[in-house]
Design a protein around this motif. Structure first.
Motif, PDB file in Angstrom:
ATOM      1  N   PHE A 101       1.054  14.470   6.226  1.00  0.00           N
ATOM      2  CA  PHE A 101       0.596  13.221   6.840  1.00  0.00           C
ATOM      3  C   PHE A 101       1.640  12.775   7.860  1.00  0.00           C
ATOM      4  CE2 PHE A 101       0.320   8.608   7.101  1.00  0.00           C
ATOM      5  CZ  PHE A 101      -1.040   8.342   7.017  1.00  0.00           C
ATOM      6  N   LEU A 102       1.199  12.581   9.087  1.00  0.00           N
ATOM      7  CA  LEU A 102       2.127  12.140  10.139  1.00  0.00           C
ATOM      8  C   LEU A 102       1.683  10.786  10.650  1.00  0.00           C
ATOM      9  CD1 LEU A 102       2.486  15.283  12.446  1.00  0.00           C
ATOM     10  CD2 LEU A 102       3.948  14.607  10.537  1.00  0.00           C
ATOM     11  N   GLU A 103       2.599   9.844  10.650  1.00  0.00           N
ATOM     12  CA  GLU A 103       2.242   8.574  11.236  1.00  0.00           C
ATOM     13  C   GLU A 103       2.187   8.726  12.746  1.00  0.00           C
ATOM     14  OE1 GLU A 103       3.870   4.421  10.137  1.00  0.00           O
ATOM     15  OE2 GLU A 103       3.851   5.714   8.365  1.00  0.00           O
ATOM     16  N   ASP A 141       9.799  13.562   1.300  1.00  0.00           N
ATOM     17  CA  ASP A 141       9.458  12.171   1.595  1.00  0.00           C
ATOM     18  C   ASP A 141       8.145  12.028   2.356  1.00  0.00           C
ATOM     19  OD1 ASP A 141      11.666  11.230   0.310  1.00  0.00           O
ATOM     20  OD2 ASP A 141      12.930  11.289   2.112  1.00  0.00           O
ATOM     21  N   MET A 173       3.914  12.992   2.611  1.00  0.00           N
ATOM     22  CA  MET A 173       2.796  13.444   1.792  1.00  0.00           C
ATOM     23  C   MET A 173       2.404  14.834   2.250  1.00  0.00           C
ATOM     24  SD  MET A 173       0.089  10.487   0.993  1.00  0.00           S
ATOM     25  CE  MET A 173      -0.166   9.993   2.666  1.00  0.00           C
ATOM     26  N   SER A 179      -1.251   4.889   2.293  1.00  0.00           N
ATOM     27  CA  SER A 179      -2.113   5.868   1.647  1.00  0.00           C
ATOM     28  C   SER A 179      -1.345   6.483   0.478  1.00  0.00           C
ATOM     29  CB  SER A 179      -2.567   6.931   2.635  1.00  0.00           C
ATOM     30  OG  SER A 179      -1.469   7.428   3.339  1.00  0.00           O
ATOM     31  N   THR A 180      -2.030   7.220  -0.346  1.00  0.00           N
ATOM     32  CA  THR A 180      -1.392   7.806  -1.526  1.00  0.00           C
ATOM     33  C   THR A 180      -1.641   9.316  -1.526  1.00  0.00           C
ATOM     34  OG1 THR A 180      -3.359   7.652  -2.892  1.00  0.00           O
ATOM     35  CG2 THR A 180      -1.920   5.726  -2.851  1.00  0.00           C
ATOM     36  N   ALA A 219       1.962   5.970   6.102  1.00  0.00           N
ATOM     37  CA  ALA A 219       2.578   6.839   5.099  1.00  0.00           C
ATOM     38  C   ALA A 219       3.085   6.014   3.916  1.00  0.00           C
ATOM     39  CB  ALA A 219       3.717   7.627   5.733  1.00  0.00           C
ATOM     40  N   PRO A 220       3.157   6.603   2.726  1.00  0.00           N
ATOM     41  CA  PRO A 220       3.670   5.876   1.566  1.00  0.00           C
ATOM     42  C   PRO A 220       5.083   5.361   1.817  1.00  0.00           C
ATOM     43  CG  PRO A 220       2.773   7.996   0.895  1.00  0.00           C
ATOM     44  CD  PRO A 220       2.792   7.988   2.392  1.00  0.00           C
ATOM     45  N   THR A 269       6.278   3.068   3.614  1.00  0.00           N
ATOM     46  CA  THR A 269       6.741   2.709   4.948  1.00  0.00           C
ATOM     47  C   THR A 269       6.577   1.220   5.204  1.00  0.00           C
ATOM     48  OG1 THR A 269       4.597   3.402   5.787  1.00  0.00           O
ATOM     49  CG2 THR A 269       6.417   4.940   6.066  1.00  0.00           C
TER      50      THR A 269
END
Lengths: 144, 434
Positions: free
Chosen positions: A9-11, A61, A63, B376-377, B413-414, B416
């Protein structure tokens, strides 16, 4: 046999892809194939790597998810991808997404497919003379 | 084990409580009239004299005090006695404007700490317990209030203050804390950090938590109870009326008993100021009954809640207030719809998201924008964009059916979204409406 793809998962912010790739590289892992799916808020980085466990540790760190995908080795010639897609089409296998890359040896190409019915897709591809790769194959083919 | 800290008063009959209240209110109004010129002026303007107040039924004749009055009177305008009689000051955080300072005599501190002690005993506390106080110490009332209450109960008190979560966890595990006091958002964070360090809920010795100072939901209560392996009790208070302990929860967990021997509660219609009958939802108003340093008559809290006199299985007879539905200052009006952060939190927890979120409201081209940033998880993370978007859409739909308007959902992201060690900042309102 399916191969393991890692998704991260990338912000959606400047630098996140760079930082993620840097973390993987610093762990001594080679990214052999990657694609990024993006939405307004985030991206999903999908990749085939030389070492799954090392990558997961490096991205502790972030996901990260493992997904079975199909990888097929083909000739880097016009029509090779079409042939594979036709096999899947004929059996009604739905493709969620796909990305392709050329191999490290001239004339080699690979396609990574995420499909709705992985086992069935593998079966019919094998039956039609296009065997799919395993994690072991990936190591052998790609870690040269 | 003691069930009550002060059983005579906590289980007194309605008649006895009324008798105490009636005696105290006459004295308190006279005291304020004689010592607080600011309030005397308000009474004079309304044509009310102390002689008009013969019982709590007459409280409705008195003028209201609002936060604006407290700011206008800052710092000494509502002081009830000589400064030389006062021993302490506490203050609000001042995030919504000028700070409010409250003054305490030793008598005020004593009765405040009694109230906190009642809350701790109601949560099962006794001199056998180790009480970890991780509310902030200092001007904020949370730390000193529960600290004093914990002393009165005879608990071994750990004056941790807020922050430094690693140290909180180390002390909790090494010294076997059995009761924890902090804001609910910090409790959730400690639970998360414990899990991250590989602790299971049964690894700690905690049995109860006393959480307050910010709004929280039943869903969040369940979440905290699960992650810490405890029973979570709500506590209510505000600096203006002394601090935490004005009301507290018992084991029934169906509302907080207001300490009626010290505070008289009314529910009013926030628009008309009219007193509403028991059971109706409205703004909570408090009148102190025996304060010296900072006595406040008919102080409007802006908290929206319901009072109930339904008998409680715990044996306490004092009136119960519901968990506030929201503060009228927390309430956002977005595209004409009233929205409370607590509603958003409830939806998130129901849909399996962590209670860490940020709401951003802005106005673009005369239309309100409403964005919620949600962590999100790993469970819902997918390699497929369509799955992720379906999750966002489902959350958006759940929000729409709860709130009446649909926010834009942004998955981040978790871990954050900034964690809070004190009061969590949930809402960023960028509209320039004032």
């Amino acid at each position: 046999m399916a191969i393991t793809q890692l998704s991260a998962f990338l912000e959606n912010a400047p630098g996140t892809l760079c930082d993620t790739v840097a973390a993987i590289t610093d762990a001594g892992v080679n990214i052999r194939a990657l694609s990024v799916a993006d939405t307004k808020d985030f991206g999903i980085l999908r990749m085939i790597v030389s070492d799954i466990e090392k990558t997961k540790t490096a991205l502790a760190d972030t996901m990260v998810k493992e997904t079975p995908v199909i990888a097929v080795r083909m000739n880097d010639t016009a029509g090779a991808l079409k042939k594979i897609l036709n096999i899947l089409k004929a059996e009604g296998v739905n493709i969620e997404y796909v990305y392709a890359f050329t191999g490290s040896e001239l004339g080699d190409a690979y396609v990574v497919l995420r499909v709705d019915e992985t086992e069935k897709a593998e079966e019919i591809l094998a039956k039609n003379g296009t065997p799919t790769l395993s994690d072991e194959d990936i190591k052998q083919f790609l870690n040269k | 084990m003691k069930r009550y800290y002060q059983p005579e008063i906590e289980t007194a009959s309605r008649e006895e409580i009324l008798k105490i209240q009636n005696e105290k209110i006459v004295k308190q109004v006279r005291y304020v009239y004689d010592n607080v010129p600011y309030y005397r002026n308000l009474m004079d303007k309304k044509g009310v004299t102390p002689d008009d107040i013969k019982s709590v039924d007459d409280i409705k004749k008195l003028p209201f005090l609002t936060k604006d009055d407290l700011r206008e009177a800052y710092p000494y305008g509502l002081l009830g006695t000589d400064l030389k009689n006062c021993v302490r000051i506490h203050s609000t955080s001042g995030t919504t404007g000028k700070r409010v300072v409250a003054f305490y005599t030793q008598h005020d501190i004593d009765l405040w700490e009694d109230c906190c002690a009642r809350a701790i005993v109601a949560a099962g506390g006794s001199d056998e317990d180790v009480c970890q106080v991780c509310y902030g110490y200092g001007l904020f009332t949370g730390g000193s209030g529960l600290h004093g209450g914990s002393h009165k109960v005879g608990c071994l008190t750990l004056p941790m203050s807020s922050g430094n979560t690693d140290r909180q966890i180390q002390f909790m595990m090494d010294l076997g804390s059995t009761i924890i006091c902090c804001t609910p958002s910090y409790a959730a964070y400690i639970g998360e950090s414990l899990a991250e360090k590989g602790y299971k809920p049964e690894d700690n010795k905690l049995k109860a938590g006393i959480f307050g100072a910010e709004p929280w939901t039943e869903e969040m209560r369940r979440e905290i109870e699960k992650s810490l392996g405890i029973k979570a009790y709500d506590i209510y208070g505000l600096t203006e009326t002394s601090g935490p302990g004005v009301a507290f929860e018992c084991e029934e967990q169906t509302g907080m008993h207001i300490n009626e021997d010290h505070f008289y509660a009314e529910i009013i219609d926030p628009d008309t100021g009219e007193v509403l009958p028991e059971g109706e939802k409205g703004e909570l108003v408090f009148t102190s009954l025996d304060k010296e340093g900072f006595p406040l008559l008919r102080y409007r809290t802006k908290d929206i809640c319901i009072l109930s006199r339904k008998p409680c299985s715990c044996g306490r007879t004092h009136v119960k207030m519901s968990k506030p539905f929201g503060r009228s200052d927390d309430m956002m009006i977005i595209r004409g719809v009233n929205v409370f952060p607590s509603q958003i939190e409830a939806v998130l927890l129901n849909e399996g998201y962590p209670p860490n979120y940020q709401i951003v409201v802005d106005r673009v081209n005369n239309t309100d924008t409403f964005d919620i940033y949600v962590e999100s998880t790993p469970e819902m993370f997918s390699d497929k964009v369509s799955d992720m978007q379906a999750g966002e859409d489902k959350l958006k739909l759940a929000m729409r059916s709860m709130l009446g308007i649909g926010p834009k959902i942004h998955l981040v992201a978790p871990k954050t979204i900034q964690r809070s060690e004190g009061k969590a900042v949930r809402v960023i309102d960028k509209r320039k409406l004032h």
